[in-house]
Scaffold this motif. Structure first.
Motif, PDB file in Angstrom:
ATOM      1  N   CYS A  70       5.468 -17.179  -8.378  1.00 45.52           N
ATOM      2  CA  CYS A  70       4.570 -17.361  -7.487  1.00 45.52           C
ATOM      3  C   CYS A  70       3.261 -16.532  -7.931  1.00 45.52           C
ATOM      4  CB  CYS A  70       5.065 -16.714  -5.985  1.00 45.52           C
ATOM      5  SG  CYS A  70       6.253 -17.828  -5.514  1.00 45.52           S
ATOM      6  N   PRO A  71       2.102 -17.088  -7.545  1.00 43.09           N
ATOM      7  CA  PRO A  71       1.095 -16.402  -7.912  1.00 43.09           C
ATOM      8  C   PRO A  71       0.854 -15.205  -6.730  1.00 43.09           C
ATOM      9  CG  PRO A  71       0.448 -18.271  -7.286  1.00 43.09           C
ATOM     10  CD  PRO A  71       1.944 -18.187  -6.859  1.00 43.09           C
ATOM     11  N   ALA A  72       0.212 -14.030  -7.346  1.00 41.58           N
ATOM     12  CA  ALA A  72       0.094 -12.768  -6.509  1.00 41.58           C
ATOM     13  C   ALA A  72      -0.956 -11.914  -7.225  1.00 41.58           C
ATOM     14  CB  ALA A  72       1.367 -12.318  -5.861  1.00 41.58           C
ATOM     15  N   VAL A  73      -1.259 -11.073  -6.394  1.00 39.42           N
ATOM     16  CA  VAL A  73      -2.245  -9.781  -7.054  1.00 39.42           C
ATOM     17  C   VAL A  73      -1.787  -8.335  -6.694  1.00 39.42           C
ATOM     18  CG1 VAL A  73      -4.730  -8.892  -7.250  1.00 39.42           C
ATOM     19  CG2 VAL A  73      -4.316 -11.408  -7.359  1.00 39.42           C
ATOM     20  N   PHE A  74      -1.386  -7.545  -7.616  1.00 36.71           N
ATOM     21  CA  PHE A  74      -1.131  -6.432  -7.400  1.00 36.71           C
ATOM     22  C   PHE A  74      -2.141  -5.465  -8.080  1.00 36.71           C
ATOM     23  CE2 PHE A  74       2.778  -8.775  -6.813  1.00 36.71           C
ATOM     24  CZ  PHE A  74       3.488  -8.159  -5.789  1.00 36.71           C
ATOM     25  N   VAL A  75      -2.692  -4.538  -7.364  1.00 34.87           N
ATOM     26  CA  VAL A  75      -3.467  -3.517  -7.812  1.00 34.87           C
ATOM     27  C   VAL A  75      -2.699  -2.232  -7.928  1.00 34.87           C
ATOM     28  CG1 VAL A  75      -5.763  -2.147  -7.461  1.00 34.87           C
ATOM     29  CG2 VAL A  75      -5.549  -4.621  -6.846  1.00 34.87           C
ATOM     30  N   ASN A  76      -2.720  -1.362  -9.056  1.00 38.56           N
ATOM     31  CA  ASN A  76      -2.276   0.146  -9.026  1.00 38.56           C
ATOM     32  C   ASN A  76      -3.314   1.065  -9.464  1.00 38.56           C
ATOM     33  OD1 ASN A  76      -0.583   2.182  -9.543  1.00 38.56           O
ATOM     34  ND2 ASN A  76       0.687   1.244 -10.875  1.00 38.56           N
ATOM     35  N   ILE A  77      -3.641   1.620  -8.473  1.00 37.35           N
ATOM     36  CA  ILE A  77      -4.454   2.968  -8.960  1.00 37.35           C
ATOM     37  C   ILE A  77      -3.892   4.108  -9.173  1.00 37.35           C
ATOM     38  CG2 ILE A  77      -6.445   4.140  -7.743  1.00 37.35           C
ATOM     39  CD1 ILE A  77      -7.392   1.386  -8.184  1.00 37.35           C
ATOM     40  N   VAL A  78      -3.621   4.381 -10.583  1.00 38.95           N
ATOM     41  CA  VAL A  78      -2.462   5.015 -10.905  1.00 38.95           C
ATOM     42  C   VAL A  78      -2.572   6.617 -10.489  1.00 38.95           C
ATOM     43  CG1 VAL A  78      -1.257   5.776 -12.883  1.00 38.95           C
ATOM     44  CG2 VAL A  78      -1.873   3.247 -12.742  1.00 38.95           C
ATOM     45  N   ARG A  79      -1.906   7.110 -10.282  1.00 36.80           N
ATOM     46  CA  ARG A  79      -1.623   8.645 -10.172  1.00 36.80           C
ATOM     47  C   ARG A  79      -0.774   9.270 -11.082  1.00 36.80           C
ATOM     48  NH1 ARG A  79       0.612   9.911  -4.151  1.00 36.80           N
ATOM     49  NH2 ARG A  79       2.086  11.314  -5.060  1.00 36.80           N
ATOM     50  N   GLY A  80      -0.648  10.540 -11.067  1.00 37.25           N
ATOM     51  CA  GLY A  80       0.245  11.346 -12.223  1.00 37.25           C
ATOM     52  C   GLY A  80       1.874  10.956 -11.653  1.00 37.25           C
ATOM     53  N   GLY A  81       2.666  10.876 -12.653  1.00 38.99           N
ATOM     54  CA  GLY A  81       4.008  10.969 -12.588  1.00 38.99           C
ATOM     55  C   GLY A  81       4.721  11.789 -13.403  1.00 38.99           C
ATOM     56  N   PRO A  82       5.924  11.660 -13.932  1.00 39.58           N
ATOM     57  CA  PRO A  82       6.972  10.859 -12.964  1.00 39.58           C
ATOM     58  C   PRO A  82       7.182  11.314 -11.810  1.00 39.58           C
ATOM     59  CG  PRO A  82       8.190  12.062 -14.591  1.00 39.58           C
ATOM     60  CD  PRO A  82       6.701  12.458 -14.715  1.00 39.58           C
TER      61      PRO A  82
END
Lengths: 357, 179
Positions: A97-109
């Motif tokens: 299925c087509p879908a758009v995910f945006v990850n505005i990355v922050r520090g991890g883990p």
């Protein structure tokens, strides 16, 4: 259209609307909550749906549901939230299925911190969820590119019938730059009648469409995996995007860097150039598919003595750079996490010290 | 040519807005511009700061450790950031809240009693407008008339607030001219 000054997060929200996305489900998390804030106001104005889920797990399946119905749909989150969505992302990939995910990355883990990071490179490019799948991953280096990639993400998701990810970082989400929304990036939604559960009456058909990722027959499952593989192979042929910076002439070292970090590296390269030291850079705009050949070719230049992967992570992209080089050159890593980002001066100092050794 | 200014103060002093107005003005005069806020833990109850970069060509690094100029609205901001300002830069000191000076003789200090001047005009809330106009006049980072229009537009949805903010804007210019 005249340029407007916008925060990266808000610009991503507006870009989704301009791309014809009328479904946005999300759960707030720093540093991307402004996308939700912006779309909570904007979606009703265009008769779209803004819905805050009860958790990221729920949001992931809301996305699956809307995508299965053939709707353009997006969510935005930051690292821990994307981990929670990863199960649904795997299902969405499996069910094509087509879908758009945006990850505005922050520090991890873990909960990590709220400052910018590129620590989710592996998660974005190597899976995150289970099973044999990839996301098409695009990494913007500023607000304008975040807009363009968001607008491109919807037709790309439809072309490959799979999830596309925009991998930003906290800085790109929070900073403001002048942007414009290019009308020519709008592509009308593709016809999904042959697979989407968009209503038999609506499409005037007597054939049931079933969207699922469960295939108990090994031959059928294998066929689904082969179909996915063919899609990823096609991405590798057609979707690789990168920028080559200062690579026309000779250079003594090659930097591979993306996103916010690449902006810092560009300034470092300009400053070194002013002092008579030529350094080139390949900036992957797509992290999957990865610009392997461009990096291999740029590193193969006679004058190039060193290759450095500069990341806001502890040596993740370097694995793809190493793979791209096929033993032609050695690559070393330079980076830091936690939210502090190297300055152009620190990058230049590192490159200069490498070339002395 | 690239110039950077850091706005710093307590949360609630209008730091982000001052910086945004300057960024708008820079964009409207055709410059490249970048507005970079601090959003880390320090903004939860401590010092808020924000950097604006203005350039005549594409802006590279958003990481600025040594800005050309500083607008310090409270004492911790001055103490923290005055030492990193580049030589010959403008350091605006909100003398209403800061009893000390930068301790540097290679920068230009601009002393602005922003809170007191704002109270005289009728509202302490316009101290940030006094600061941004005084700073812009002294540093010449953006065109003053374009900045004035941006301030006007910012309050266009609350027209009652336009006159006092225009007075504040002129007050800032006056203080800068007298310095």
């Amino acid at each position: 259209m005249a340029k407007v000054l916008m925060k990266g997060n808000e610009a991503i929200g507006e870009a989704a609307i301009r791309a014809g996305c009328l479904n946005y489900f999300a759960y707030p998390i720093t540093p991307q909550s402004e996308v939700a804030e912006y779309l909570a106001k904007r979606m009703p104005e265009v008769n779209g749906v803004f819905l805050q889920g009860e958790s990221e797990v729920a949001v992931g399946y809301m996305i699956f549901g809307a995508a299965a119905c053939g709707e353009r749909v997006m969510t935005t989150s930051s690292s821990p939230g994307v981990s929670l969505m990863s199960e649904a992302i795997s299902y969405i990939a499996g069910a094509r299925c087509p879908a758009v995910f945006v990850n505005i990355v922050r520090g991890g883990p873990g909960l990590g911190g709220i400052l910018p990071s590129q620590g989710d490179y592996f998660q974005a490019t190597k899976g995150g969820g289970h099973g044999d799948y990839h996301l098409l991953v695009m990494a913007p280096d500023g607000v304008q590119e975040a807009v363009e990639m968001t607008m491109m993400a919807f037709p790309l998701a439809e072309k490959y019938r799979g999830p596309v990810m925009i991998l930003g970082d906290g800085l790109i989400g929070q900073m403001m730059e002048p942007v414009e929304f290019p009308d020519n990036l709008y592509v009308p939604p593709s016809n999904k009648d042959d697979w989407a559960t968009n209503g038999m009456d609506k499409r005037g058909s007597t054939k049931k469409n079933i969207v699922k990722s469960l295939y108990l027959d090994p031959k059928v499952l294998n066929q689904n995996n082969l179909t996915l593989k063919a899609q990823y192979d096609q991405m590798k042929r057609e979707e690789i995007r990168f920028e080559a910076y200062n690579t026309d002439g000779d250079y003594q070292a090659l930097i591979v860097s993306y996103g916010t970090m690449s902006r810092v590296c560009k300034t470092a390269i300009d400053n070194m150039k002013a002092q008579g030291l030529e350094i080139g850079m390949i900036r992957p705009k797509t992290l999957f598919p990865f610009p392997e050949k461009a990096i291999h070719d740029a590193a193969s230049k006679e004058s190039c003595k060193r290759v450095v992967s500069i990341e806001m992570s502890m040596g993740q992209m370097i694995e793809d750079v190493e793979r791209s080089l096929k033993g032609k050159r050695e690559v070393t890593w330079f980076g830091q996490c936690g939210g502090d980002i190297y300055t152009p001066e620190e990058v230049a100092e590192h490159i200069i010290s490498l070339l002395k050794n | 040519m690239q110039k950077e200014v850091m706005f710093a103060g307590f949360g609630g002093q209008g730091i982000l807005l001052s910086a945004k107005l300057l960024a708008y003005a820079a964009m409207k005069q055709g410059s490249q511009v970048m507005w970079i806020p601090s959003y880390g833990p320090e903004m939860r109850g401590g010092t808020a700061y924000c950097t604006v970069v203005v350039s005549d060509r594409l802006i590279g690094s958003p990481i600025i450790k040594n800005p050309a100029h500083l607008v310090a609205m409270n004492r911790p901001s001055l103490e923290k950031f005055a030492p990193v300002v580049k030589k010959d830069g403008v350091v605006l000191i909100n003398s209403s809240l800061i009893p000390v000076r930068s301790g540097r003789d290679d920068i230009q200090e601009l002393i602005v009693p922003a809170n007191e001047a704002a109270v005289t005009l009728g509202s302490v809330k316009c101290a940030n407008i006094i600061a941004v106009s005084a700073f812009a006049a002294k540093s010449k980072m953006v065109d003053i008339e374009i900045l004035r229009k941006c301030v006007q537009e910012e309050f266009s949805s609350k027209p009652k607030l336009i006159p006092i903010n225009m007075q504040a804007f002129d007050e800032g210019l006056k203080i800068a001219a007298a310095s």
